[in-house]
Design a protein around this motif. Structure first.
Motif, PDB file in Angstrom:
ATOM      1  N   GLY A 118       0.665  -1.201  -0.081  1.00  0.00           N
ATOM      2  CA  GLY A 118       0.011   0.038   0.022  1.00  0.00           C
ATOM      3  C   GLY A 118       0.765   1.271  -0.145  1.00  0.00           C
ATOM      4  N   ILE A 119       0.624   2.216  -0.935  1.00  0.00           N
ATOM      5  CA  ILE A 119       1.227   3.469  -1.159  1.00  0.00           C
ATOM      6  C   ILE A 119       0.238   4.661  -0.885  1.00  0.00           C
ATOM      7  N   ALA A 120       0.148   5.534  -0.012  1.00  0.00           N
ATOM      8  CA  ALA A 120      -1.102   6.507   0.344  1.00  0.00           C
ATOM      9  C   ALA A 120      -2.323   5.560   0.008  1.00  0.00           C
ATOM     10  N   GLY A 121      -2.728   4.882   0.189  1.00  0.00           N
ATOM     11  CA  GLY A 121      -4.044   4.178   0.065  1.00  0.00           C
ATOM     12  C   GLY A 121      -4.231   3.699  -1.451  1.00  0.00           C
ATOM     13  N   GLU A 122      -3.148   3.484  -2.161  1.00  0.00           N
ATOM     14  CA  GLU A 122      -3.440   2.876  -3.599  1.00  0.00           C
ATOM     15  C   GLU A 122      -2.552   1.615  -3.361  1.00  0.00           C
ATOM     16  N   PRO A 175      -2.705  -1.818 -10.227  1.00  0.00           N
ATOM     17  CA  PRO A 175      -3.648  -2.588 -10.811  1.00  0.00           C
ATOM     18  C   PRO A 175      -5.001  -1.796 -10.975  1.00  0.00           C
ATOM     19  N   ASP A 176      -5.564  -1.050  -9.942  1.00  0.00           N
ATOM     20  CA  ASP A 176      -6.699  -0.167 -10.028  1.00  0.00           C
ATOM     21  C   ASP A 176      -6.408   0.722 -10.914  1.00  0.00           C
ATOM     22  N   LEU A 177      -5.218   1.478 -11.239  1.00  0.00           N
ATOM     23  CA  LEU A 177      -5.194   2.366 -12.271  1.00  0.00           C
ATOM     24  C   LEU A 177      -4.650   1.924 -13.686  1.00  0.00           C
ATOM     25  N   ARG A 178      -4.187   0.607 -13.699  1.00  0.00           N
ATOM     26  CA  ARG A 178      -3.645   0.057 -14.835  1.00  0.00           C
ATOM     27  C   ARG A 178      -2.490   0.774 -15.326  1.00  0.00           C
ATOM     28  N   LEU A 179      -1.831   1.301 -14.225  1.00  0.00           N
ATOM     29  CA  LEU A 179      -0.519   2.109 -14.377  1.00  0.00           C
ATOM     30  C   LEU A 179       0.827   1.346 -14.151  1.00  0.00           C
ATOM     31  N   LEU A 180       1.749   1.617 -14.941  1.00  0.00           N
ATOM     32  CA  LEU A 180       3.020   0.819 -14.735  1.00  0.00           C
ATOM     33  C   LEU A 180       3.980   1.819 -14.725  1.00  0.00           C
ATOM     34  N   THR A 181       4.945   2.084 -13.795  1.00  0.00           N
ATOM     35  CA  THR A 181       6.218   2.900 -13.537  1.00  0.00           C
ATOM     36  C   THR A 181       7.270   2.133 -13.304  1.00  0.00           C
ATOM     37  N   VAL A 182       8.317   2.625 -14.119  1.00  0.00           N
ATOM     38  CA  VAL A 182       9.697   2.156 -14.114  1.00  0.00           C
ATOM     39  C   VAL A 182      10.868   3.293 -14.126  1.00  0.00           C
ATOM     40  N   SER A 183      11.958   3.117 -13.436  1.00  0.00           N
ATOM     41  CA  SER A 183      12.750   4.138 -13.244  1.00  0.00           C
ATOM     42  C   SER A 183      14.069   3.833 -13.773  1.00  0.00           C
ATOM     43  N   ALA A 195       0.903  14.173 -11.166  1.00  0.00           N
ATOM     44  CA  ALA A 195      -0.120  13.865 -10.073  1.00  0.00           C
ATOM     45  C   ALA A 195      -1.094  13.226 -10.748  1.00  0.00           C
ATOM     46  N   ILE A 196      -1.435  11.919  -9.924  1.00  0.00           N
ATOM     47  CA  ILE A 196      -2.468  11.097 -10.521  1.00  0.00           C
ATOM     48  C   ILE A 196      -3.150  10.404  -9.105  1.00  0.00           C
ATOM     49  N   GLY A 197      -4.530  10.808  -8.773  1.00  0.00           N
ATOM     50  CA  GLY A 197      -5.001  10.536  -7.509  1.00  0.00           C
ATOM     51  C   GLY A 197      -4.342  10.936  -6.433  1.00  0.00           C
ATOM     52  N   SER A 198      -4.157  10.019  -5.365  1.00  0.00           N
ATOM     53  CA  SER A 198      -3.178  10.222  -4.304  1.00  0.00           C
ATOM     54  C   SER A 198      -1.674  10.037  -4.703  1.00  0.00           C
ATOM     55  N   LEU A 199      -1.445   9.755  -5.766  1.00  0.00           N
ATOM     56  CA  LEU A 199       0.243   9.612  -6.153  1.00  0.00           C
ATOM     57  C   LEU A 199       0.794  10.876  -6.798  1.00  0.00           C
ATOM     58  N   GLU A 220       3.437  12.718   0.948  1.00  0.00           N
ATOM     59  CA  GLU A 220       2.681  11.479   0.972  1.00  0.00           C
ATOM     60  C   GLU A 220       2.357  11.019  -0.601  1.00  0.00           C
ATOM     61  N   GLY A 221       2.401   9.710  -0.845  1.00  0.00           N
ATOM     62  CA  GLY A 221       2.142   9.422  -2.104  1.00  0.00           C
ATOM     63  C   GLY A 221       3.305   9.580  -3.331  1.00  0.00           C
ATOM     64  N   GLU A 222       4.264   9.986  -2.819  1.00  0.00           N
ATOM     65  CA  GLU A 222       5.348  10.116  -3.623  1.00  0.00           C
ATOM     66  C   GLU A 222       5.943   8.866  -4.311  1.00  0.00           C
ATOM     67  N   ILE A 223       6.081   8.752  -5.505  1.00  0.00           N
ATOM     68  CA  ILE A 223       6.930   7.680  -6.144  1.00  0.00           C
ATOM     69  C   ILE A 223       7.969   8.238  -7.120  1.00  0.00           C
ATOM     70  N   ALA A 224       9.229   7.959  -6.187  1.00  0.00           N
ATOM     71  CA  ALA A 224      10.565   8.814  -6.930  1.00  0.00           C
ATOM     72  C   ALA A 224      11.629   7.411  -7.400  1.00  0.00           C
ATOM     73  N   GLY A 225      12.507   7.978  -8.189  1.00  0.00           N
ATOM     74  CA  GLY A 225      13.750   7.227  -8.466  1.00  0.00           C
ATOM     75  C   GLY A 225      15.098   7.862  -7.997  1.00  0.00           C
ATOM     76  N   HIS A 226      16.001   7.778  -8.859  1.00  0.00           N
ATOM     77  CA  HIS A 226      17.134   8.524  -8.805  1.00  0.00           C
ATOM     78  C   HIS A 226      18.226   8.164  -7.892  1.00  0.00           C
ATOM     79  N   LEU A 227      17.718   7.687  -6.869  1.00  0.00           N
ATOM     80  CA  LEU A 227      18.915   6.895  -5.981  1.00  0.00           C
ATOM     81  C   LEU A 227      19.193   5.727  -5.833  1.00  0.00           C
ATOM     82  N   HIS A 228      18.727   4.976  -6.752  1.00  0.00           N
ATOM     83  CA  HIS A 228      19.099   3.661  -7.188  1.00  0.00           C
ATOM     84  C   HIS A 228      19.121   2.703  -5.876  1.00  0.00           C
ATOM     85  N   PRO A 229      18.189   2.671  -5.054  1.00  0.00           N
ATOM     86  CA  PRO A 229      18.259   2.019  -3.894  1.00  0.00           C
ATOM     87  C   PRO A 229      18.635   0.285  -3.975  1.00  0.00           C
TER      88      PRO A 229
END
Length: 238
Positions: free
Chosen positions: A18-22, A35-43, A141-145, A157-166
């Motif tokens: 769960g991320i900020a309710g999503e 899945p609820d948004l049919r959204l894929l993210t890659v960084s 911004a999409i919904g709470s993300l 809250e709800g931030e999805i980020a990359g950059h740091l290569h964890p």
């Protein structure tokens, strides 16, 4: 993972977080799917990193773009997303899209066809990629993300980020294991780098200071067959 599996099967077999309710799927290949948004993210694809190094006289095998696109193609074929967000540093430098071989460009455009595709500007590629479809944005911004390349130092809250290569490291029974990972605390997620020639930075490094609630920090380590959800208290530096 078998390409014939349905999206429902993929989601059932993956780690749902769960991320900020999503609801989100942490896929072992390093992508995040909602899945609820049919959204894929890659960084951090860092396409054309090999050719960028070659221009500066550092010769490394020029196979990174091909390998990265093949992996991305498989993920998109599995999930069939409606929206794809590439979270910045999609190309290793501002001229990467122009240098990309026509066959790679055609493969990428085939993946993009029929989808809403967003290029988030990164520190390596702040401008729109040359002659490629899709929309280039600073953040989205999409919904709470909220999708952006570099994580904010402020609590978002709800931030999805990359950059740091964890990546994360654990030690059990005297054996040390270090893997790329998703890093999150329920309110924010930092994505692993997807590109073939990308490195990684331990989530306990000072670069992550203040980004997570330490009491709820989780590292979702990428395994060969599955994701391993590891509590922050088990993580080790290095």
């Amino acid at each position: 993972m078998n390409f014939s599996l349905s999206r429902a099967t993929l989601i059932a077999e993956a780690d749902l977080v769960g991320i900020a309710g999503e609801r989100a799927v942490c896929d072992r290949r390093g992508v995040l799917y909602f899945p609820d948004l049919r959204l894929l993210t890659v960084s951090d694809l860092h396409l054309e990193k090999g050719s960028s190094f070659a221009r500066r006289g550092a010769l490394i095998p020029p196979y990174d773009t091909s390998a990265t696109l093949l992996r991305l193609q498989a993920v998109i074929a599995d999930y069939q997303p409606r929206i794809v967000i590439s979270l910045g540093d999609s190309f290793h430098d501002g001229g990467g899209a122009e240098r990309m071989h026509e066959s790679f460009r055609e493969r990428l455009e085939a993946m993009m066809a029929g989808r809403d595709w967003f290029w988030v500007a990164g520190n390596h590629d702040p401008d729109a990629p040359a002659d490629l479809p899709g929309e280039t944005v600073k953040e989205l911004a999409i919904g709470s993300l909220l999708f952006r390349h570099e994580p904010s130092k402020l609590r978002v809250e709800g931030e999805i980020a990359g950059h740091l290569h964890p990546c994360a490291r654990i030690v059990q029974r005297g054996r040390s294991v270090r893997r790329r990972c998703f890093a999150g605390d329920g309110g924010r997620m930092i994505m692993p780098a997807f590109g073939a020639y990308t490195g990684s930075l331990n989530v306990l490094d000072r670069a992550y200071a203040g980004l997570f609630r330490l009491e709820t920090l989780m590292a979702y380590m990428l395994g060969a067959e599955r994701i391993f959800a590891i509590s922050g208290s088990m993580l080790r530096p290095g």
